[in-house]
Design an enzyme around this catalytic site. Structure first.
Site, short mmCIF file in Angstrom:
data_model
loop_
_atom_site.label_atom_id
_atom_site.label_comp_id
_atom_site.label_asym_id
_atom_site.label_seq_id
_atom_site.Cartn_x
_atom_site.Cartn_y
_atom_site.Cartn_z
N GLU A 77 0.81 -1.21 0.00
CA GLU A 77 0.00 0.00 0.00
C GLU A 77 0.85 1.27 0.00
O GLU A 77 0.37 2.36 0.34
CB GLU A 77 -0.99 -0.07 1.16
CG GLU A 77 -1.90 -1.27 0.94
CD GLU A 77 -2.99 -1.50 1.99
OE1 GLU A 77 -4.14 -1.46 1.59
OE2 GLU A 77 -2.67 -1.71 3.16
N HIS A 96 -1.89 3.65 8.46
CA HIS A 96 -3.06 2.98 7.87
C HIS A 96 -3.30 1.68 8.61
O HIS A 96 -2.35 0.96 8.92
CB HIS A 96 -2.80 2.70 6.39
CG HIS A 96 -3.71 1.67 5.81
ND1 HIS A 96 -5.08 1.85 5.75
CD2 HIS A 96 -3.48 0.44 5.29
CE1 HIS A 96 -5.63 0.77 5.20
NE2 HIS A 96 -4.68 -0.10 4.92
N HIS A 98 -6.51 -1.59 9.67
CA HIS A 98 -7.83 -2.20 9.50
C HIS A 98 -8.47 -2.36 10.88
O HIS A 98 -8.96 -3.43 11.21
CB HIS A 98 -7.70 -3.57 8.82
CG HIS A 98 -7.02 -3.53 7.48
ND1 HIS A 98 -6.72 -4.67 6.78
CD2 HIS A 98 -6.60 -2.50 6.71
CE1 HIS A 98 -6.12 -4.34 5.62
NE2 HIS A 98 -6.02 -3.02 5.57
N TYR A 117 -17.99 15.27 19.90
CA TYR A 117 -17.11 16.39 19.55
C TYR A 117 -15.71 15.94 19.11
O TYR A 117 -15.04 16.62 18.35
CB TYR A 117 -17.04 17.40 20.70
CG TYR A 117 -16.13 17.01 21.83
CD1 TYR A 117 -16.59 16.24 22.90
CD2 TYR A 117 -14.80 17.41 21.84
CE1 TYR A 117 -15.74 15.88 23.93
CE2 TYR A 117 -13.95 17.06 22.87
CZ TYR A 117 -14.43 16.29 23.92
OH TYR A 117 -13.58 15.94 24.92
#
Ligand SMILES: [Zn+2]
Length: 216
Positions: A77, A96, A98, A117
């Site tokens: 990736e 990154h 999962h 918030y």
């Protein structure tokens, strides 16, 4: 950047990868981490679990994705990481993963609205969802860069989440918060759906973050 700075960055990438595993943000070899270098980036290798990762296993790539001879294969990736550094001068680190709840929402096609918030840690009034593209492709890199425009975090349809930030520590902290927000949103959906904060309420949150030196 000298060799010593690069080594420190490599060590930090290893630490962040191991912290992601320890905090349940990724399992096995599914997450990847990178940091900007002059003329390219450092990225985690493909197929090495965080517990076996070492500083010299981290792969240095130039902007075209070329690694020095003898390097391990970079994460499949890497294009997502490289594409973000090209487009976002404010990002020096990309994480990154999962992580489970972010991925649950990403698979259901649900971006995270301003239901809490702390959604503001992603830099905007929502954590958007990048459309599905095949992993490892330039098309996915493009989709992610588009979804991150104006923000720091997004979900990736049928895949996971990605965060870019000025530092590795900040990228890790945001990814962890995105996973927490995803888990809470998922829970709120299960009991009838959350009430959404309006734009003025979120503007006040951003102003408050600025005051605490934690903004954007
Ligand atoms: Zn992935």
């Amino acid at each position: 950047m000298n060799d010593r700075d690069e080594l420190r960055l490599r060590e930090e990438i290893v630490e962040v990868s191991q912290a992601m595993a320890a905090r349940g943000l990724n399992r096995g070899t599914s997450g990847n981490v990178s940091a900007r270098l002059a003329g390219g980036l450092l990225v985690t290798p493909s197929g090495v679990t965080p517990d076996r990762l070492t500083a010299d296993a981290i792969v240095r790539l130039d902007a075209e994705g070329r690694a020095p001879a003898g390097s391990l294969k970079p994460s499949s990736e890497w294009r997502m990481h490289s594409g973000l550094y090209a487009r976002r001068p404010d990002m020096n680190a990309v994480v990154h993963c999962h992580s489970r709840h972010a991925t649950v929402l990403a698979c259901a096609g649900r971006p995270i609205p301003a239901f809490h918030y702390m959604v503001a840690v992603g830099g905007r009034n929502l954590i958007p969802l990048a459309p599905y593209r095949t992993f490892g492709t330039a098309a996915l890199a493009q989709a992610v860069a588009d979804a991150l425009d104006g923000g720091l975090a997004c979900l990736m349809a049928n895949h996971g989440q990605i965060v870019g930030a000025p530092t590795l520590a900040k990228a890790l902290a945001i990814a962890e918060e995105v996973e927490e927000q995803a888990a809470v949103y998922w829970g709120a959906l299960a009991i009838g759906g959350p009430k959404i904060l309006d734009d003025a309420q979120m503007a006040a949150v951003f102003a408050q973050f600025k005051g605490y030196g934690q903004g954007g």
